[in-house]
Design an enzyme around this catalytic site. Structure first.
Site, PDB file in Angstrom:
ATOM      1  N   GLY A 130     -62.301 -10.865  61.362  1.00 50.91           N
ATOM      2  CA  GLY A 130     -61.332 -10.221  60.497  1.00 50.91           C
ATOM      3  C   GLY A 130     -60.932  -8.837  60.978  1.00 50.91           C
ATOM      4  O   GLY A 130     -61.710  -8.128  61.614  1.00 50.91           O
ATOM      5  N   HIS A 159     -58.938 -13.324  58.926  1.00 56.52           N
ATOM      6  CA  HIS A 159     -58.146 -12.615  57.925  1.00 56.52           C
ATOM      7  C   HIS A 159     -57.810 -11.189  58.365  1.00 56.52           C
ATOM      8  O   HIS A 159     -58.601 -10.509  59.005  1.00 56.52           O
ATOM      9  CB  HIS A 159     -58.898 -12.575  56.589  1.00 56.52           C
ATOM     10  N   ASP A 160     -56.596 -10.782  58.057  1.00 55.97           N
ATOM     11  CA  ASP A 160     -56.112  -9.413  58.263  1.00 55.97           C
ATOM     12  C   ASP A 160     -55.980  -9.023  59.726  1.00 55.97           C
ATOM     13  O   ASP A 160     -55.808  -7.837  60.037  1.00 55.97           O
ATOM     14  CB  ASP A 160     -57.003  -8.397  57.533  1.00 55.97           C
TER      15      ASP A 160
END
Length: 265
Positions: free
Chosen positions: A140, A122-123
């Site tokens: 992440g 994520h991200d």
């Protein structure tokens, strides 16, 4: 509009399918997905969440794109995964949505190769022409520049930056920032030098490579403090865009320490 959807595929109402999209057997495409022109899902592919795929991507069986972030703070917010053009995403690869606290979007560039069971957390922000070899993993919030190669079974710690044209060796555990053009190996990974093979393959001139090598030796020598060597290198090679890219990378703010050699250069 010419779109080919296999009878066994499930495409939710609301999914955006552009011209030339091909969706193979047993694929599942969610209602918030957008597939760009010429993108192909071969079979058993799952596209979840607000996932945007650009043009001419090829996604192989059992890949899952846009799955929920593997983060305990995620509570189902409407975040995104944005993937560019001309990527090859191989079997069982995964790319997760962003989180609200991380900006809300995971971004993957164009012309990349994401091999079997590789993972983009994520991200993350991943540049163009990146290669993740089999089972390479990005935690992440990682930032990867263009032309980065992450070796098989290597893992990049969350919030770590990897500069353009860097090479991460197989099985490496990367817990510190990797300079542009660098080559790192080991568990935990340390800087082994410059990614000379990659620089030659991508057409960097002999003069540019020799300048980078000289600057590297100055920057990571044993004399003086690191800050002194950083300033000396910046002054000496101020006219080299490649060297200054490394200097700017080191000077910029980061959540992780810098990956350094484990011996004298």
């Amino acid at each position: 509009m010419s779109v080919d959807i296999h009878p066994t595929a499930i495409v939710a109402k609301g999914a955006e399918l552009h011209d030339g999209v091909s969706i193979g057997p047993f694929c599942i495409v969610g209602e918030k997905a957008s597939l760009g022109p010429g993108t192909r899902l071969l079979s058993h592919v799952v596209i979840e969440g607000r996932t945007e795929l650009g043009a001419n991507n090829t996604v192989h069986p059992f890949a899952v794109l846009g799955g929920p972030p593997q983060h305990t703070a995620y509570k189902g917010e409407d975040t995104r995964l944005v993937v560019g053009d001309n990527n090859v995403i191989r079997e069982h690869a995964t790319m997760n949505l962003g989180t609200v606290n991380g900006g809300g979007v995971t971004k993957v560039g164009s012309n990349g190769l994401y091999m079997i069971e590789s993972h983009v957390g994520h991200d993350c922000v991943v540049g163009d022409s990146v290669i993740l070899i089999k089972q390479a993993t990005l935690g992440g919030h990682c930032l990867l520049g263009d032309f980065v190669i992450v070796g098989g079974l290597a893992a990049v710690h969350q919030f770590t930056r990897v500069g353009r044209h860097a090479m991460i060796g197989g099985l490496a555990a990367v817990v510190k920032d990797v300079i542009p053009y660098g080559s790192v190996w080991g568990n935990h990974a340390h800087l082994e030098g410059l990614n000379l093979v990659g620089l030659k393959r991508r057409g960097f001139s002999r003069e540019a490579i020799n300048t980078l090598r000289a600057a590297y030796r100055m920057l990571f020598a044993n004399e003086g403090t690191f800050q002194e060597r950083l300033e000396d290198t910046a002054q000496t090679y101020a006219n080299s865009p490649e060297v200054m890219e490394i200097i700017d990378f080191i000077r910029s703010d980061s959540n992780r320490p810098l990956c350094l050699p484990d011996r004298e250069v």
